[in-house]
Write a protein that holds these residues in place. Structure first.
Motif, PDB file in Angstrom:
ATOM      1  N   MET A  14     -22.449  -2.548 -48.978  1.00 38.11           N
ATOM      2  CA  MET A  14     -22.950  -3.928 -48.966  1.00 38.11           C
ATOM      3  C   MET A  14     -22.818  -4.535 -50.365  1.00 38.11           C
ATOM      4  O   MET A  14     -23.178  -3.912 -51.360  1.00 38.11           O
ATOM      5  N   ASP A  15     -22.344  -5.730 -50.433  1.00 35.36           N
ATOM      6  CA  ASP A  15     -22.156  -6.447 -51.688  1.00 35.36           C
ATOM      7  C   ASP A  15     -23.429  -7.234 -52.014  1.00 35.36           C
ATOM      8  O   ASP A  15     -23.947  -7.971 -51.171  1.00 35.36           O
ATOM      9  N   TYR A  16     -23.933  -7.076 -53.260  1.00 36.32           N
ATOM     10  CA  TYR A  16     -25.139  -7.807 -53.651  1.00 36.32           C
ATOM     11  C   TYR A  16     -24.945  -9.319 -53.497  1.00 36.32           C
ATOM     12  O   TYR A  16     -25.904 -10.050 -53.210  1.00 36.32           O
ATOM     13  N   ASP A  17     -23.730  -9.802 -53.681  1.00 27.23           N
ATOM     14  CA  ASP A  17     -23.496 -11.240 -53.599  1.00 27.23           C
ATOM     15  C   ASP A  17     -23.745 -11.778 -52.196  1.00 27.23           C
ATOM     16  O   ASP A  17     -24.007 -12.978 -52.014  1.00 27.23           O
ATOM     17  N   SER A  18     -23.671 -10.902 -51.202  1.00 27.22           N
ATOM     18  CA  SER A  18     -23.840 -11.348 -49.810  1.00 27.22           C
ATOM     19  C   SER A  18     -25.287 -11.239 -49.329  1.00 27.22           C
ATOM     20  O   SER A  18     -25.586 -11.649 -48.204  1.00 27.22           O
ATOM     21  N   ILE A  19     -26.193 -10.685 -50.161  1.00 23.70           N
ATOM     22  CA  ILE A  19     -27.599 -10.494 -49.746  1.00 23.70           C
ATOM     23  C   ILE A  19     -28.355 -11.802 -49.933  1.00 23.70           C
ATOM     24  O   ILE A  19     -28.415 -12.357 -51.046  1.00 23.70           O
ATOM     25  N   SER A  20     -28.960 -12.290 -48.850  1.00 23.38           N
ATOM     26  CA  SER A  20     -29.756 -13.513 -48.919  1.00 23.38           C
ATOM     27  C   SER A  20     -31.214 -13.276 -48.541  1.00 23.38           C
ATOM     28  O   SER A  20     -32.005 -14.213 -48.475  1.00 23.38           O
ATOM     29  N   ASP A  21     -31.565 -11.996 -48.284  1.00 22.51           N
ATOM     30  CA  ASP A  21     -32.913 -11.629 -47.840  1.00 22.51           C
ATOM     31  C   ASP A  21     -33.548 -10.732 -48.895  1.00 22.51           C
ATOM     32  O   ASP A  21     -32.973  -9.702 -49.267  1.00 22.51           O
ATOM     33  N   LEU A  22     -34.744 -11.124 -49.374  1.00 21.75           N
ATOM     34  CA  LEU A  22     -35.391 -10.361 -50.458  1.00 21.75           C
ATOM     35  C   LEU A  22     -35.714  -8.923 -50.059  1.00 21.75           C
ATOM     36  O   LEU A  22     -35.433  -7.990 -50.826  1.00 21.75           O
ATOM     37  N   PRO A  23     -36.305  -8.652 -48.876  1.00 16.98           N
ATOM     38  CA  PRO A  23     -36.547  -7.256 -48.495  1.00 16.98           C
ATOM     39  C   PRO A  23     -35.270  -6.421 -48.457  1.00 16.98           C
ATOM     40  O   PRO A  23     -35.285  -5.238 -48.809  1.00 16.98           O
ATOM     41  N   LEU A  24     -34.181  -7.024 -48.036  1.00 16.44           N
ATOM     42  CA  LEU A  24     -32.908  -6.297 -48.011  1.00 16.44           C
ATOM     43  C   LEU A  24     -32.443  -5.977 -49.431  1.00 16.44           C
ATOM     44  O   LEU A  24     -31.889  -4.911 -49.690  1.00 16.44           O
ATOM     45  N   LEU A  25     -32.685  -6.900 -50.364  1.00 19.24           N
ATOM     46  CA  LEU A  25     -32.352  -6.648 -51.766  1.00 19.24           C
ATOM     47  C   LEU A  25     -33.149  -5.456 -52.301  1.00 19.24           C
ATOM     48  O   LEU A  25     -32.604  -4.574 -52.969  1.00 19.24           O
ATOM     49  N   VAL A  26     -34.432  -5.438 -51.979  1.00 22.68           N
ATOM     50  CA  VAL A  26     -35.291  -4.329 -52.428  1.00 22.68           C
ATOM     51  C   VAL A  26     -34.794  -3.010 -51.852  1.00 22.68           C
ATOM     52  O   VAL A  26     -34.739  -1.985 -52.535  1.00 22.68           O
ATOM     53  N   GLU A  27     -34.419  -3.039 -50.573  1.00 27.88           N
ATOM     54  CA  GLU A  27     -33.917  -1.826 -49.912  1.00 27.88           C
ATOM     55  C   GLU A  27     -32.639  -1.329 -50.578  1.00 27.88           C
ATOM     56  O   GLU A  27     -32.459  -0.133 -50.820  1.00 27.88           O
ATOM     57  N   ARG A  28     -31.735  -2.262 -50.874  1.00 31.22           N
ATOM     58  CA  ARG A  28     -30.473  -1.875 -51.504  1.00 31.22           C
ATOM     59  C   ARG A  28     -30.714  -1.350 -52.931  1.00 31.22           C
ATOM     60  O   ARG A  28     -30.068  -0.399 -53.368  1.00 31.22           O
ATOM     61  N   LEU A  29     -31.615  -1.967 -53.658  1.00 31.85           N
ATOM     62  CA  LEU A  29     -31.929  -1.506 -55.012  1.00 31.85           C
ATOM     63  C   LEU A  29     -32.464  -0.082 -54.998  1.00 31.85           C
ATOM     64  O   LEU A  29     -32.168   0.721 -55.894  1.00 31.85           O
ATOM     65  N   ALA A  30     -33.259   0.256 -53.986  1.00 28.57           N
ATOM     66  CA  ALA A  30     -33.794   1.615 -53.876  1.00 28.57           C
ATOM     67  C   ALA A  30     -32.655   2.624 -53.740  1.00 28.57           C
ATOM     68  O   ALA A  30     -32.699   3.727 -54.317  1.00 28.57           O
ATOM     69  N   ILE A  31     -31.616   2.263 -52.982  1.00 23.30           N
ATOM     70  CA  ILE A  31     -30.452   3.137 -52.827  1.00 23.30           C
ATOM     71  C   ILE A  31     -29.774   3.359 -54.174  1.00 23.30           C
ATOM     72  O   ILE A  31     -29.292   4.455 -54.488  1.00 23.30           O
ATOM     73  N   ASP A  32     -29.780   2.350 -55.019  1.00 24.48           N
ATOM     74  CA  ASP A  32     -29.149   2.438 -56.333  1.00 24.48           C
ATOM     75  C   ASP A  32     -30.102   2.935 -57.425  1.00 24.48           C
ATOM     76  O   ASP A  32     -29.785   2.866 -58.612  1.00 24.48           O
ATOM     77  N   GLY A  33     -31.275   3.427 -57.011  1.00 24.73           N
ATOM     78  CA  GLY A  33     -32.198   4.039 -57.964  1.00 24.73           C
ATOM     79  C   GLY A  33     -32.948   3.052 -58.821  1.00 24.73           C
ATOM     80  O   GLY A  33     -33.295   3.355 -59.972  1.00 24.73           O
ATOM     81  N   CYS A  34     -33.231   1.863 -58.291  1.00 26.15           N
ATOM     82  CA  CYS A  34     -33.972   0.846 -59.042  1.00 26.15           C
ATOM     83  C   CYS A  34     -35.229   0.454 -58.275  1.00 26.15           C
ATOM     84  O   CYS A  34     -35.250   0.423 -57.043  1.00 26.15           O
ATOM     85  N   THR A  35     -36.275   0.119 -59.039  1.00 26.44           N
ATOM     86  CA  THR A  35     -37.503  -0.398 -58.464  1.00 26.44           C
ATOM     87  C   THR A  35     -37.748  -1.788 -59.030  1.00 26.44           C
ATOM     88  O   THR A  35     -37.882  -1.943 -60.253  1.00 26.44           O
ATOM     89  N   PRO A  36     -37.815  -2.812 -58.205  1.00 23.00           N
ATOM     90  CA  PRO A  36     -38.092  -4.157 -58.719  1.00 23.00           C
ATOM     91  C   PRO A  36     -39.466  -4.236 -59.366  1.00 23.00           C
ATOM     92  O   PRO A  36     -40.445  -3.673 -58.848  1.00 23.00           O
ATOM     93  N   GLY A  37     -39.540  -4.923 -60.483  1.00 25.53           N
ATOM     94  CA  GLY A  37     -40.808  -5.018 -61.203  1.00 25.53           C
ATOM     95  C   GLY A  37     -41.854  -5.827 -60.486  1.00 25.53           C
ATOM     96  O   GLY A  37     -43.041  -5.724 -60.805  1.00 25.53           O
ATOM     97  N   TRP A  38     -41.440  -6.632 -59.501  1.00 22.85           N
ATOM     98  CA  TRP A  38     -42.410  -7.467 -58.800  1.00 22.85           C
ATOM     99  C   TRP A  38     -43.032  -6.793 -57.580  1.00 22.85           C
ATOM    100  O   TRP A  38     -43.934  -7.334 -56.963  1.00 22.85           O
ATOM    101  N   VAL A  39     -42.554  -5.600 -57.229  1.00 23.08           N
ATOM    102  CA  VAL A  39     -43.079  -4.905 -56.052  1.00 23.08           C
ATOM    103  C   VAL A  39     -44.433  -4.285 -56.381  1.00 23.08           C
ATOM    104  O   VAL A  39     -44.598  -3.607 -57.406  1.00 23.08           O
ATOM    105  N   ARG A  40     -45.412  -4.491 -55.524  1.00 23.75           N
ATOM    106  CA  ARG A  40     -46.759  -3.950 -55.737  1.00 23.75           C
ATOM    107  C   ARG A  40     -46.736  -2.423 -55.578  1.00 23.75           C
ATOM    108  O   ARG A  40     -46.143  -1.890 -54.645  1.00 23.75           O
ATOM    109  N   ARG A  41     -47.421  -1.740 -56.512  1.00 20.82           N
ATOM    110  CA  ARG A  41     -47.471  -0.272 -56.477  1.00 20.82           C
ATOM    111  C   ARG A  41     -48.881   0.200 -56.171  1.00 20.82           C
ATOM    112  O   ARG A  41     -49.853  -0.534 -56.361  1.00 20.82           O
ATOM    113  N   ARG A  42     -48.969   1.451 -55.739  1.00 22.36           N
ATOM    114  CA  ARG A  42     -50.294   2.025 -55.532  1.00 22.36           C
ATOM    115  C   ARG A  42     -51.068   2.092 -56.841  1.00 22.36           C
ATOM    116  O   ARG A  42     -52.273   1.925 -56.876  1.00 22.36           O
TER     117      ARG A  42
END
Length: 319
Positions: free
Chosen positions: A1-29
Motif C-alpha cells: 500500500m502506498d502512503y500517498d493513497s491513504i485517506s483514512d487516519l486509522p488505516l494510516l496508523v495501521e500501516r505505520l505499525a507495520i513499518d515499526g512506527c507509533t504515532p505520537g497522537w495515539v493514546r497509550r495506557r
C-alpha cells in the motif's frame, strides 16, 4: 500500500505499525510524560534482627565454595521485581565465617559494603588487603578485583550495595572470576582509599558538629564520604539526635538507608517503618520522606544522587 493513497487516519496508523512506527497522537495506557516522578518501586523496610538468624542459617547450610557470595538479596515488594531493591540499586546482607574466603572476581557494577558485625575480617581489592571491622565502609569500584576473608572467631556480617539494576538498564555488564580463585595479596595496609574506618567516620561527624550549628533541615548533621571511584553511588552518613524530626521532603534520587545505631520511625509515602540497628530502608524516587528519631542514630545513606545530578534531573523540595 502506498502512503500517498491513504485517506483514512486509522488505516494510516495501521500501516505505520507495520513499518515499526507509533504515532505520537495515539493514546497509550501509560503516557510518555507526567507531572511528577512516579517510581514503580515501593517504600520498604528490612529488619536486621529478623534476618540475621536467616543469614546465620545460610552459614550452616551453604559454604563459600558453593555460593559465589553468601548473601540475602533485599528484593523490593513492587509487583514484577525479582531482585532489585530500588530502580537503580540492589542491597543484600552478606556473611562469612571464620576461616572462610569468598573468592575474588570483578564486574562492571560499582559496589560497597557497610560492615555491621566484624572483627579481623578483610577485603583484598586489586591486590591490596585491608581490614573490615564493625562500622567501616569498604569500597569495591567497578572492574576492581575483590575478594573477602575472615581471620576472626565470630561470623562477619555486612550490607552490600551495588548499582546492578542501573548496569542492566545501560547494558555495559561485564563479569570475570579471578584466575587464581583468591587474588594474591601484594601488600596489607590499614588506611586505604577503599576503606572508611569507623573511627574516621566518627571523627568527621564530630568535626561537622563543631563546625555546623544549624544542621540541614531535611537531612540533619551529615558528612559526605562519596568517592570519585564510585561515580554512580553517593555515600553520606547522618548523625541524628534523640527527638530530632526533620522537615519532610521529596527528592529526585533512589535511596537506601542503613542504620548503624539508634532507633526511630520513618514515614515513606503511605508506609510507616520502625527501625533499629542494621535495618535497611528503601526510599524510591520522588517519595515523601519524614523521619522521627527516638534514640540518637547514625544512618548511612546510599543513593543514585550523582547520576541524577549529572543528567540534570535532581531536585529537592519540601513535602
Amino acid at each position: 500500500m502506498d502512503y500517498d493513497s491513504i485517506s483514512d487516519l486509522p488505516l494510516l496508523v495501521e500501516r505505520l505499525a507495520i513499518d515499526g512506527c507509533t504515532p505520537g497522537w495515539v493514546r497509550r495506557r501509560k503516557p510518555l510524560l507526567w507531572a511528577r516522578p512516579q517510581s514503580t518501586f515501593e517504600p520498604a523496610h528490612w529488619s536486621y534482627a529478623r534476618l540475621r538468624p536467616a543469614l546465620l542459617a545460610a552459614c550452616r547450610l551453604i559454604g563459600t565454595d558453593e555460593a559465589e557470595r553468601r548473601n540475602l538479596i533485599l528484593r523490593n515488594p513492587a509487583p514484577g521485581v525479582d531482585f532489585a531493591t530500588t530502580n537503580t540499586l540492589v542491597g543484600a546482607y552478606q556473611a562469612i565465617l571464620p576461616g572462610e574466603q569468598a573468592r575474588s572476581h570483578r564486574h562492571a557494577p560499582h559496589a560497597l559494603r557497610v560492615i555491621l558485625e566484624a572483627e579481623d575480617a578483610w577485603s583484598v581489592v586489586n591486590g591490596v588487603r585491608h581490614p573490615m571491622n564493625t562500622g567501616d565502609i569498604v569500597l569495591t569500584p567497578g572492574q576492581h578485583w575483590h575478594g573477602h576473608g575472615h581471620d576472626g572467631t565470630q561470623p562477619a556480617l555486612w550490607f552490600d550495595c551495588l548499582d546492578v539494576p542501573l548496569v542492566h538498564l545501560l547494558e555495559p555488564m561485564r563479569f570475570e572470576d579471578h584466575p587464581a580463585g583468591m587474588e594474591p595479596v601484594l601488600r596489607t595496609i590499614d588506611e586505604s582509599p577503599m576503606r572508611w574506618r569507623a573511627a574516621d567516620i566518627a571523627q568527621r561527624l564530630a568535626q561537622a558538629r563543631e563546625a555546623d550549628t544549624r544542621p540541614d533541615a531535611h537531612f540533619g548533621l551529615t558528612v559526605d564520604l562519596s568517592s570519585p571511584a564510585l561515580p554512580t553511588i553517593a555515600i553520606r552518613v547522618h548523625a541524628w539526635d534523640t527527638g530530632w524530626g526533620h522537615a519532610p521532603y521529596r527528592h529526585a534520587a533512589n535511596e537506601l538507608l542503613v542504620v548503624l545505631g539508634g532507633r526511630g520511625t520513618s514515614r515513606i509515602g503511605e508506609h510507616r517503618f520502625d527501625w533499629g540497628y542494621g535495618d535497611v530502608l528503601a526510599l524510591p524516587m520522588g517519595t515523601r520522606v519524614h523521619h522521627q528519631v527516638h534514640e540518637a542514630a547514625r544512618v548511612v545513606s546510599l543513593s543514585d544522587d550523582p547520576v541524577m545530578r549529572l543528567c540534570g534531573y535532581y531536585f529537592l523540595e519540601g513535602a
